[in-house]
Design an enzyme around this catalytic site. Structure first.
Site, PDB file in Angstrom:
ATOM      1  N   THR A   1     -73.948  40.367  95.690  1.00 10.76           N
ATOM      2  CA  THR A   1     -73.030  39.407  96.309  1.00 10.76           C
ATOM      3  C   THR A   1     -71.792  40.051  96.944  1.00 10.76           C
ATOM      4  OG1 THR A   1     -71.912  39.064  94.178  1.00 10.76           O
ATOM      5  CG2 THR A   1     -73.725  37.562  94.730  1.00 10.76           C
TER       6      THR A   1
ATOM      7  N   TYR B   1     -75.400  40.792 104.073  1.00 12.51           N
ATOM      8  CA  TYR B   1     -75.547  39.933 102.897  1.00 12.51           C
ATOM      9  C   TYR B   1     -76.317  38.660 103.250  1.00 12.51           C
ATOM     10  CZ  TYR B   1     -74.337  36.386  99.445  1.00 12.51           C
ATOM     11  OH  TYR B   1     -74.400  35.359  98.534  1.00 12.51           O
TER      12      TYR B   1
END
Length: 286
Positions: free
Chosen positions: A62, A125
């Site tokens: 993350t 991401y």
């Protein structure tokens, strides 16, 4: 019913595990020490060995900005390990709920993103999470994909705790005001996950709290509520700044409000406004 929660040391995984156990569910958690997602070749076997009826896959890479440098690792964890988790669930005959993100969208539109809107990630991401969703669907078409955004809670590191820490140290905070979304409290996300499991749901769903905010709005509320509740707030206020004044390696979607119309029809309660849940979270950590 046995429920397995990955990422059990993270902010959402920890919240969910505690909630399930408090409700008397047979819930177990595994974290990085027990399931190394950076080695996907070992993940499927580890998941299958648990023999869970439901696997809630909260674990993920993350670090949005760091992912721009660690592209290979981000994809290994968010795509390849997600596929391996799905393979392990399929092998054991269970069900899977996979947690995803608003970062799969580019933020170019001005209405809340629906579950069937086209993905167009802006960075590594978001792309790794989007490809992870696709990998899960390929292995388990009946899997639940739950997208959420701006996650914060009592456990782990998050924006709320960072603002409180900085507010105790500085006279003024500077926060971007041209990125808009909706905060999501981990306790409310966990409640939604329980509802999805209980309904035997499948397919893609969105969940955050109600309301819309910029990061500046969020920070102002954190300081205001924090001051009222007795947190040590030294900062006199928050100064709004444009994203261009706070450059980051990864580009963020300027608009990432998620539509909750679909999940409202499933829940037996109203989704709390983000300010209401923020106050409850602050009281909890106080």
């Amino acid at each position: 019913m046995k429920i397995l929660v990955t990422g059990a040391a993270g902010q959402l995984g920890r919240e969910l595990l505690l909630m399930l156990q408090a409700a008397g569910e047979e819930a177990v958690g595994i974290d990085r020490a027990e399931l190394d997602l950076s080695r996907p070749e070992r993940v499927a076997e580890g998941i299958a060995a648990q023999g869970a009826d439901w696997v809630i896959h909260c674990a993920a890479y993350t670090q949005v900005d760091k992912a721009e440098e660690e592209r290979e690792l981000a994809f290994r964890i968010n795509r390849d390990a997600a596929r391996a988790v799905a393979q392990g669930v399929r092998a054991s005959g269970g069900r899977l709920l996979h947690v995803s993100t608003d970062f799969i969208f580019d933020g170019a539109q001005s209405r809340p993103y629906r579950e069937d809107d086209a993905a167009n990630p802006l960075g590594v991401y978001g792309q790794s999470k989007w490809e992870g969703e696709q990998a899960v669907r390929e292995v388990l078409p009946e899997a639940v994909i739950l997208r959420t955004a701006w996650v914060y809670g009592a456990h782990g590191h998050n924006f709320v705790k960072t603002m409180l820490r900085l507010a105790a140290e500085r006279e003024e905070l500077r926060v971007v005001d041209d990125q808009v979304g909706t905060p999501a409290w981990t306790a409310d996300i966990a409640t939604a996950i329980r509802a999805l499991i209980g309904a035997g749901a499948s397919g893609t769903w969105h969940f955050t709290n109600e309301g819309v905010a910029s990061w500046y709005d969020f920070a102002e509320s954190i300081l205001g509520l924090g001051r009222e509740l007795g947190f040590p707030v030294k900062a006199r206020g928050v100064r709004p700044i444009p994203t261009s004044d706070f450059p980051t390696p990864a580009k963020r979607p300027p608009w990432s409000v998620l539509s909750k119309r679909k999940i409202r029809g499933l829940l037996d309660h109203d989704i709390p406004h983000w300010r209401q849940s923020l106050e409850r979270m602050l009281k909890e950590i106080l």
